[in-house]
Design an enzyme around this catalytic site. Structure first.
Site, short mmCIF file in Angstrom:
data_model
loop_
_atom_site.label_atom_id
_atom_site.label_comp_id
_atom_site.label_asym_id
_atom_site.label_seq_id
_atom_site.Cartn_x
_atom_site.Cartn_y
_atom_site.Cartn_z
N TYR A 122 37.70 51.26 37.09
CA TYR A 122 38.13 52.52 37.39
C TYR A 122 37.27 53.56 36.54
O TYR A 122 36.61 53.32 35.69
CB TYR A 122 39.45 52.86 36.76
N LYS A 193 39.48 37.81 31.46
CA LYS A 193 38.91 36.55 32.34
C LYS A 193 37.62 36.23 32.00
O LYS A 193 36.54 36.11 32.47
CB LYS A 193 39.09 37.14 33.81
N ASP A 226 44.95 34.67 34.85
CA ASP A 226 46.03 33.85 35.64
C ASP A 226 47.05 33.33 34.98
O ASP A 226 48.01 33.07 35.51
CB ASP A 226 44.65 33.05 36.49
N ASP A 250 47.14 46.87 35.38
CA ASP A 250 47.68 47.49 36.29
C ASP A 250 48.36 46.61 36.80
O ASP A 250 49.80 46.73 37.26
CB ASP A 250 46.74 48.08 37.29
N ASP A 254 53.09 45.79 37.06
CA ASP A 254 54.06 45.66 38.10
C ASP A 254 54.68 44.28 38.13
O ASP A 254 55.76 44.37 38.30
CB ASP A 254 53.20 45.85 39.37
C1 IPM Z 1 49.15 53.11 38.37
C2 IPM Z 1 48.63 53.25 39.83
C3 IPM Z 1 47.12 53.74 39.56
C4 IPM Z 1 46.23 52.56 38.89
C5 IPM Z 1 46.62 54.13 41.09
C6 IPM Z 1 47.17 55.16 41.86
C7 IPM Z 1 45.33 54.85 40.77
O1 IPM Z 1 48.60 51.94 40.51
O2 IPM Z 1 49.38 53.96 37.56
O3 IPM Z 1 49.62 51.98 38.09
O4 IPM Z 1 45.81 51.84 39.61
O5 IPM Z 1 46.16 52.83 37.65
MN MN Z 2 49.81 50.52 39.52
#
Ligand code: IPM
Ligand code: MN
Ligand code: NAD
Length: 355
Positions: A122, A193, A226, A250, A254
């Site tokens: 990023y 990794k 992993d 990220d 999730d």
């Molecule tokens: C998050 C999102 C962002 C990221 C995207 C929208 C750029 O997925 O905040 O988790 O990848 O950081």
């Molecule tokens: Mn995200």
């Protein structure tokens, strides 16, 4: 009085931010909440998702509450992360009784992912492989191949600086020490990794290890990403403070959100040295936008983190307790939690617990 600028952003962002602001505005906290135009709506009305006046208010706020970015508000998210240099993305994974989760025994799950928020892949730095072939004609990879040998295609560059690795390592150790004082184990789990990305993952791992060594009261472990994905599902109660690079964080956040009921529940804080902003882990959720059924809890729990950041620990504690109570009772649940309640009904139920 502290000032919070609330930026809904796109999709369900404004829905969950409105619900969270409704709670904040009516629970009796000493905060001024400003809601300047932004996101998809501002794009339609003013031709920009982030008008200058909104940006100026954002700059001078004590904290920013952000909803979600879809297409329009990516620029706001980028501003909040890179211009505010909010390098530490704190993503707690905490189970509340009564919440519908993806694992059988979620009781006692309570850990935090510290995601480096500014480096790695990023913001995307990409291009044609031909550019690398031209600029670095002699570079050979581990297979002895040059860029020119690969033909047409694209590359992405991940950057990891000493400064970036060091400051997130320090942040993670501070967080582990803070948690240890509250009775948590005081363990830092570093995730990379580095078996494949020896230089970059290796640097991150080494910097975390150097920092942990300065704190003999902390314990330490390292896992490859992993294996870590599996461990989060299999041994969630063994986690305390996980520290990892941007993209792995990220993805893992999730995944880990499912242990606490999914994206509708998962909060986050993006902390820098001068600024901080607070947002749910989830995105703009186009599939449920406009239906009034988005779960506002992730955003409301992000407000708990915001109140803590602003030094309003008492209010933070009260708000978190009210959220916990709503789930313990299980009467007011959005569809993601198995109920039929609307976004605002959940906010109202949380507010009732505060009265
Ligand atoms: C998050 C999102 C962002 C990221 C995207 C929208 C750029 O997925 O905040 O988790 O990848 O950081
Ligand atoms: Mn995200
Ligand atoms: P998403 O998080 O928006 O949605 C994933 C799934 O979770 C969807 O089924 C959605 O309905 C559900 N969901 C999310 N939040 C929910 C809530 N509060 N209550 C109930 N259900 C909820 O992820 P996506 O679909 O991959 O991405 C959509 C857009 O959001 C993309 O443009 C993406 O880039 C963006 N995004 C932004 C952020 C952010 O602003 N920090 C985070 C993730 C994704």
């Amino acid at each position: 009085m502290k000032t919070v600028v609330a930026l809904g952003g796109d999709g369900i962002g404004p829905e969950v931010v409105d619900a969270a602001c409704y709670v904040l505005e009516n629970m009796g906290v000493d905060l001024e909440i400003v809601k300047p135009p932004c996101g998809e709506k501002a794009l339609k009305e003013y031709g920009t998702p982030f008008p200058k006046e909104t940006m100026e208010l954002t700059n001078s706020a004590d904290a920013v509450l952000f909803g979600a970015s879809g297409e329009a508000s990516v620029i706001i998210l980028a501003y909040l992360r890179w211009f505010f240099d909010t390098y530490a993305n704190v993503r707690p994974v905490k189970y509340y009784e009564g919440v519908l989760t993806s694992i059988k025994n979620p009781e006692g799950v309570d850990f935090v992912i510290i995601r480096e928020n500014t480096e790695d892949f990023y913001p995307g730095r990409e291009g044609d492989i031909s550019l690398l072939a031209e600029r670095m004609p002699d570079y050979k990879d581990i297979l002895g191949r040059r860029f020119a040998d690969y033909g047409e295609g694209k590359f992405a560059v991940g950057l990891y600086t000493v400064k970036g690795c060091r400051r997130i390592a320090e942040f993670a150790c501070k967080e582990a020490l803070k948690r240890k004082r509250k009775g948590f184990p005081g363990k830092v789990t570093c995730v990379t990794k580095s078996n494949v990305l020896r230089e970059t993952g290796g640097l991150f791992q080494r910097m975390v290890e150097e920092e942990v060594r300065r704190h003999p009261e902390l314990t330490y472990e390292h896992f490859y990403v992993d294996d870590m994905a599996r461990r989060i599902v299999r041994f969630p109660r063994e986690m305390d403070v996980i520290v990892t690079t941007n993209m792995f964080g990220d993805i893992l956040s999730d995944l880990a959100a499912e242990l606490m009921g999914g994206l509708g529940m998962a909060p986050s804080a993006c902390i820098g040295d001068k600024h901080a902003y607070f947002e749910p882990v989830h995105g703009s959720a186009p599939d449920i936008t406009g239906k009034g059924i988005a779960n506002p809890t992730a955003t409301i729990l992000s407000c708990v983190m915001m109140l803590e950041y602003l030094g309003m620990e008492k209010d933070a504690g009260k708000l978190e307790k009210a959220v916990a109570e709503v789930y313990r009772k299980g009467e007011t649940l959005t569809p993601d939690m198995g109920g039929t309640a609307k976004t605002m009904e959940v906010a109202e139920a949380i507010l009732r617990e505060l009265m």
